[in-house]
Design a protein around this motif. Structure first.
Motif, mmCIF file in Angstrom:
data_model
loop_
_atom_site.group_PDB
_atom_site.id
_atom_site.type_symbol
_atom_site.label_atom_id
_atom_site.label_comp_id
_atom_site.label_asym_id
_atom_site.label_seq_id
_atom_site.Cartn_x
_atom_site.Cartn_y
_atom_site.Cartn_z
ATOM 1 N N CYS A 30 0.902 -1.131 0.001
ATOM 2 C CA CYS A 30 0.160 -0.022 -0.153
ATOM 3 C C CYS A 30 1.029 1.315 0.004
ATOM 4 N N PRO A 31 0.693 2.143 -1.249
ATOM 5 C CA PRO A 31 1.568 3.283 -1.072
ATOM 6 C C PRO A 31 1.054 4.408 -0.138
ATOM 7 N N TYR A 32 -0.197 4.449 0.318
ATOM 8 C CA TYR A 32 -0.746 5.241 1.488
ATOM 9 C C TYR A 32 -0.047 4.909 2.897
ATOM 10 N N VAL A 33 0.317 3.642 2.992
ATOM 11 C CA VAL A 33 0.559 3.350 4.371
ATOM 12 C C VAL A 33 2.398 3.690 4.294
ATOM 13 N N GLN A 34 2.982 3.844 3.133
ATOM 14 C CA GLN A 34 4.307 4.108 3.062
ATOM 15 C C GLN A 34 4.476 5.690 3.708
ATOM 16 N N ARG A 35 3.538 6.529 3.376
ATOM 17 C CA ARG A 35 3.509 8.071 3.777
ATOM 18 C C ARG A 35 3.663 8.080 5.113
ATOM 19 N N ALA A 36 2.801 7.334 5.684
ATOM 20 C CA ALA A 36 2.701 7.473 7.365
ATOM 21 C C ALA A 36 4.155 6.651 7.831
ATOM 22 N N ALA A 37 4.537 5.606 7.225
ATOM 23 C CA ALA A 37 5.689 4.906 7.739
ATOM 24 C C ALA A 37 6.967 5.962 7.663
ATOM 25 N N ILE A 38 6.958 6.714 6.677
ATOM 26 C CA ILE A 38 8.085 7.700 6.329
ATOM 27 C C ILE A 38 7.961 8.702 7.262
ATOM 28 N N ALA A 39 6.735 9.223 7.568
ATOM 29 C CA ALA A 39 6.543 10.294 8.406
ATOM 30 C C ALA A 39 7.265 9.643 10.043
ATOM 31 N N LEU A 40 6.642 8.621 10.286
ATOM 32 C CA LEU A 40 7.150 8.106 11.725
ATOM 33 C C LEU A 40 8.563 7.700 11.793
ATOM 34 N N HIS A 41 9.094 7.184 10.621
ATOM 35 C CA HIS A 41 10.556 7.095 10.756
ATOM 36 C C HIS A 41 11.285 8.493 10.830
ATOM 37 N N GLU A 42 11.023 9.326 9.827
ATOM 38 C CA GLU A 42 11.595 10.875 9.902
ATOM 39 C C GLU A 42 11.563 11.314 11.419
ATOM 40 N N LYS A 43 10.547 11.313 11.996
ATOM 41 C CA LYS A 43 10.434 11.571 13.576
ATOM 42 C C LYS A 43 10.948 10.861 14.495
ATOM 43 N N LEU A 80 -6.964 5.983 13.644
ATOM 44 C CA LEU A 80 -7.185 7.285 12.589
ATOM 45 C C LEU A 80 -7.032 6.675 11.415
ATOM 46 N N PHE A 81 -7.897 7.149 10.461
ATOM 47 C CA PHE A 81 -8.003 6.869 9.096
ATOM 48 C C PHE A 81 -7.692 8.112 8.280
ATOM 49 N N GLU A 82 -7.517 7.473 6.889
ATOM 50 C CA GLU A 82 -7.031 8.476 5.680
ATOM 51 C C GLU A 82 -5.386 9.051 5.916
ATOM 52 N N SER A 83 -4.708 8.476 4.829
ATOM 53 C CA SER A 83 -3.321 8.772 5.202
ATOM 54 C C SER A 83 -2.838 10.322 5.499
ATOM 55 N N ALA A 84 -3.585 11.422 4.655
ATOM 56 C CA ALA A 84 -3.375 12.657 5.046
ATOM 57 C C ALA A 84 -3.633 13.107 6.210
ATOM 58 N N ALA A 85 -4.697 12.779 6.962
ATOM 59 C CA ALA A 85 -4.994 12.902 8.212
ATOM 60 C C ALA A 85 -3.871 12.582 9.339
ATOM 61 N N ILE A 86 -3.541 11.228 8.892
ATOM 62 C CA ILE A 86 -2.544 10.467 9.897
ATOM 63 C C ILE A 86 -1.224 11.359 9.969
ATOM 64 N N ILE A 87 -0.783 11.572 8.823
ATOM 65 C CA ILE A 87 0.284 12.372 8.641
ATOM 66 C C ILE A 87 0.192 13.866 9.255
ATOM 67 N N ASP A 88 -0.803 14.483 8.903
ATOM 68 C CA ASP A 88 -0.964 15.797 9.687
ATOM 69 C C ASP A 88 -1.049 15.625 11.274
ATOM 70 N N TYR A 89 -1.751 14.496 11.769
ATOM 71 C CA TYR A 89 -1.695 14.331 13.289
ATOM 72 C C TYR A 89 -0.177 14.033 13.754
ATOM 73 N N LEU A 90 0.554 13.421 13.020
ATOM 74 C CA LEU A 90 1.922 13.097 13.497
ATOM 75 C C LEU A 90 2.937 14.171 13.514
ATOM 76 N N ASP A 91 2.329 15.206 12.425
ATOM 77 C CA ASP A 91 3.157 16.248 12.240
ATOM 78 C C ASP A 91 2.759 17.340 13.371
ATOM 79 N N ASP A 92 1.459 17.010 13.870
ATOM 80 C CA ASP A 92 1.136 18.120 15.046
ATOM 81 C C ASP A 92 1.683 17.755 16.297
ATOM 82 N N THR A 93 1.892 16.317 16.679
ATOM 83 C CA THR A 93 2.356 15.836 17.674
ATOM 84 C C THR A 93 3.842 15.390 17.914
ATOM 85 N N GLU A 94 4.405 15.385 16.859
ATOM 86 C CA GLU A 94 5.819 14.783 16.962
ATOM 87 C C GLU A 94 6.884 15.907 16.170
#
Ligand SMILES: N[C@@H](CCC(=O)N[C@@H](CS)C(=O)NCC(=O)O)C(=O)O
Length: 239
Positions: A30-43, A80-94
């Protein structure tokens, strides 16, 4: 006078994380999963990745997810669902912030993240094209989008010196082409020099490398072969 106090945050950062355990519900392709995994790794945020079979979605997943799609990020049990919302949340918190601080720039970046989602739809349309004619038309439409990216890309990352969530969103788009390139040259990226440099830079980024399983290309090739679409026919000769 009575006062409602929220509990004081635990002084130990590890204990604080424990209270907010993160589980990324995923599918290996899943390419949308990769977005979240990348954000988590960057943080540098620890998380557990749980792959599910999207052809036989588990009941617990369907109960929690309104869309029934990956990614789903469980934050201490809250889905949390929808990759754009997930990466927004990660950016707000980490930290570090991967969205620009300025609201105007941030809104522009969100627009580009949606643009990359539309490109993923275009990639799906390409690999599902039933015949050579529709395949060529869909490749041409996808190329037009990449030409627009070529024109707007600043470099070395999408918006300059800092890696952003737009970079995280485009990395999985390019990952498809690592497999497509083994099948043939569809003319989608030909001659787009700035896009090519960005693609190479993204492919070398540790967070991008870690976001998909080591056998991603082989898995994707098997998936494409099973489409019984035009690309599957091309693969029969190429791989
Ligand atoms: N807009 C969603 C798209 C997610 C999506 O399409 N996920 C796919 C896998 S990559 C999925 O779960 N498909 C299963 C289904 O639609 O039933 C997002 O950004 O999270």
């Amino acid at each position: 006078m009575s006062q409602t106090l929220s509990p004081a945050p635990h002084p130990d950062p590890e204990a604080r994380r424990g209270a907010r355990k993160l589980t990324l519900v995923s599918h290996p392709l899943c390419p949308y999963v990769q977005r979240a995994a990348i954000a988590l790794h960057e943080k540098s945020v620890p998380f557990t990745r749980t792959d599910i079979d999207l052809a036989a979605k588990p009941d617990w997943f369907l109960r929690l997810s309104p869309t029934g799609k990956t990614p789903m990020l469980l934050v201490g049990g809250v889905p949390l669902f929808e990759s754009a919302a997930i990466i927004d949340y990660l950016d707000d918190t980490e930290a570090p912030k991967l969205h620009p601080a300025h609201p105007l720039e941030r809104a522009r970046h969100r627009g580009w993240i949606q643009f990359s989602s539309d490109m993923l739809d275009g990639i799906g349309a390409l690999y599902n094209a039933p015949d050579a004619e529709s395949f060529a038309a869909r490749a041409k439409a996808l190329r037009a989008r990449f030409e627009r990216v070529e024109a707007d890309l600043t470099g070395p990352w999408f918006a300059g010196a800092a890696f952003s969530l737009v970079d995280a969103a485009f990395a999985p788009v390019f990952r498809y082409f690592d497999t497509f390139d083994r099948i043939g040259d569809f003319g989608v990226l030909t001659g787009l020099a700035r896009v090519a440099a960005w693609r190479a830079r993204l492919a070398a980024r540790p967070s991008v490398r870690a976001a998909a399983p080591a056998d991603y290309n082989d898995r994707l090739a098997r998936f494409l072969l099973a489409r019984r679409s035009h690309i599957s026919a091309l693969m029969a000769g190429a791989l």
